[in-house]
Design a protein around this motif. Structure first.
Motif, PDB file in Angstrom:
ATOM      1  N   UNK A  57     -19.484-105.453 -96.026  1.00 12.59           N
ATOM      2  CA  UNK A  57     -20.194-106.589 -95.414  1.00 12.59           C
ATOM      3  C   UNK A  57     -18.977-107.313 -94.602  1.00 12.59           C
ATOM      4  N   UNK A  58     -19.367-108.182 -93.589  1.00 12.95           N
ATOM      5  CA  UNK A  58     -18.343-108.637 -92.821  1.00 12.95           C
ATOM      6  C   UNK A  58     -18.308-109.975 -93.269  1.00 12.95           C
ATOM      7  N   UNK A  59     -16.832-110.514 -92.974  1.00 11.83           N
ATOM      8  CA  UNK A  59     -16.568-111.817 -93.482  1.00 11.83           C
ATOM      9  C   UNK A  59     -17.149-112.798 -92.353  1.00 11.83           C
ATOM     10  N   UNK A  60     -17.335-114.142 -92.519  1.00 11.61           N
ATOM     11  CA  UNK A  60     -17.788-114.854 -91.512  1.00 11.61           C
ATOM     12  C   UNK A  60     -17.021-114.692 -90.140  1.00 11.61           C
ATOM     13  N   UNK A  61     -17.532-115.141 -89.101  1.00 12.31           N
ATOM     14  CA  UNK A  61     -16.836-114.817 -87.787  1.00 12.31           C
ATOM     15  C   UNK A  61     -15.797-116.151 -87.559  1.00 12.31           C
ATOM     16  N   UNK A  62     -14.839-115.717 -86.993  1.00 14.19           N
ATOM     17  CA  UNK A  62     -13.786-116.696 -86.569  1.00 14.19           C
ATOM     18  C   UNK A  62     -13.635-116.659 -85.029  1.00 14.19           C
ATOM     19  N   UNK A  63     -13.814-117.837 -84.190  1.00 14.34           N
ATOM     20  CA  UNK A  63     -13.272-117.685 -82.838  1.00 14.34           C
ATOM     21  C   UNK A  63     -12.401-118.748 -82.426  1.00 14.34           C
ATOM     22  N   UNK A  74     -18.416-121.067 -89.067  1.00 15.24           N
ATOM     23  CA  UNK A  74     -19.062-121.709 -89.757  1.00 15.24           C
ATOM     24  C   UNK A  74     -18.529-121.796 -91.320  1.00 15.24           C
ATOM     25  N   UNK A  75     -17.660-121.110 -91.672  1.00 16.41           N
ATOM     26  CA  UNK A  75     -17.135-121.079 -92.867  1.00 16.41           C
ATOM     27  C   UNK A  75     -15.566-122.068 -92.903  1.00 16.41           C
ATOM     28  N   UNK A  76     -15.350-122.647 -91.865  1.00 15.63           N
ATOM     29  CA  UNK A  76     -14.124-123.333 -91.928  1.00 15.63           C
ATOM     30  C   UNK A  76     -14.002-124.502 -92.967  1.00 15.63           C
ATOM     31  N   UNK A  77     -15.141-125.044 -93.602  1.00  8.98           N
ATOM     32  CA  UNK A  77     -14.735-126.132 -94.339  1.00  8.98           C
ATOM     33  C   UNK A  77     -14.171-125.678 -95.662  1.00  8.98           C
ATOM     34  N   UNK A  78     -14.306-124.316 -95.981  1.00  5.98           N
ATOM     35  CA  UNK A  78     -13.607-123.614 -97.347  1.00  5.98           C
ATOM     36  C   UNK A  78     -12.414-123.211 -97.170  1.00  5.98           C
TER      37      UNK A  78
END
Length: 323
Positions: free
Chosen positions: A223-229, A253-257
């Motif tokens: 499974x892929x990690x959340x995307x980063x741009x 979308x996962x930046x807060x962690x």
């Protein structure tokens, strides 16, 4: 049950034989480090549930993506559009040859997987976001870099020597593809003395945004990690001119962690250079002494060893081409 006397006799006999054998050469500290790294990576493969055939399926998934990428691109854009980029006839033929090579890689991997008694994965549906020939060539440069990193990262996970040899023969060609595209687009052919390996989950995370759906039975166990741009500076501005210390802004979308940005590159000690991440602003500074292809992830820690692992990866990776 064997007697203690007999058992001791066998042990003493073996010790005598061993003492008569020539001493084996000891591993150098560097060889010991590589051996221990390979063991850790094989343990990581086992933790992901990846057998050799799974790694071949993973490679086939990437080769299907690359082969389809070139097929669709050349169908959309005529030769004149590539010549307008400054490619001469020989370079254009080489670029088309890369597409043919990727399709040949597909056939080889299909055969190897079928010989193992497993149904090879089928091509998926893709969205490459094609708008022009220039964008296609820029994306090709990234895909070929990712291909090199994928085969490098998978090599220590393979237990079968024959499969490893097959993967190695593809890796060297992928590296030539990468160098050709770099030269054809005016980038340095070999900006770093080493290429950068990436683990299967990170590689799949780079490929996943291009995949819209896959046939039944052709989905990987990964499974892929959340995307980063990358938001700023704008990718279209050309990141090759970025200097160390430049503030980069990312979106996920996962930046807060996340607490850090991890810049994975062969020039970084341990493989990854970490920089503090400002979650509120989405920013971190580009570290020093990085060159060529750099993979950026958001992480929840910054090990002093410079070793990036899946368990601290929050989002990404995304790709920067610095030279």
């Amino acid at each position: 049950m064997p007697s203690i006397t007999k058992t001791v006799g066998v042990v003493v006999g073996l010790a005598a034989v061993a003492s008569a054998l020539p001493a084996l050469p000891k591993l150098t500290p560097k060889q010991t480090h590589i051996y221990n790294l390979a063991k850790r990576q094989n343990a990581a493969a086992a933790a992901l549930g990846l057998a050799d055939v799974d790694i071949l399926q993973f490679a086939l998934t990437l080769e299907w993506l690359e082969a389809t990428f070139y097929q669709q691109g050349f169908a959309l854009f005529g030769d004149d559009q590539f010549r307008a980029l400054g490619l001469n006839d020989v370079q254009l033929a080489d670029l088309k040859g890369i597409g043919s090579s990727e399709l040949t890689h597909v056939g080889l991997l299909q055969s190897a997987i079928a010989q193992a008694g497993v149904q090879p994965v089928q091509p998926c549906e893709y969205n490459f976001g094609f708008t022009d020939a220039a964008g296609m060539v820029a994306t090709a440069a990234i895909l070929e870099s990712v291909g090199v990193s994928a085969y490098l990262g998978a090599a220590p996970l393979v237990s079968d020597g024959g499969i490893l040899g097959t993967a190695g023969s593809i890796l060297t060609v992928e590296a030539r593809h990468q160098s050709f595209i770099r030269v054809a687009t005016g980038a340095a052919a070999s900006p770093s003395p080493f290429d950068t390996p990436l683990g299967p989950k990170a590689i799949f995370s780079l490929a996943a945004p291009f995949i819209t759906s896959c046939p039944a039975g052709s989905n990987l166990v990964l499974t892929a990690f959340p995307t980063l741009a990358l938001v700023s500076p704008a990718p279209a501005a050309g990141v090759s001119a970025l200097a160390a210390g430049t503030v980069l802004q990312f979106q996920s979308d996962a930046a807060a962690g996340a607490t850090h940005c991890g810049f994975t590159n062969s020039a970084a000690t341990g493989g990854t250079a970490f920089a503090p991440f400002d979650a509120a602003a989405g920013t971190c500074a580009l570290p020093h002494n990085l060159a060529g292809t750099v993979y950026v992830t958001l992480t929840s820690a910054a090990p002093i060893t410079g070793v990036l692992t899946d368990d601290i990866t929050v989002a990404g990776p995304t790709v920067l081409n610095l030279s």
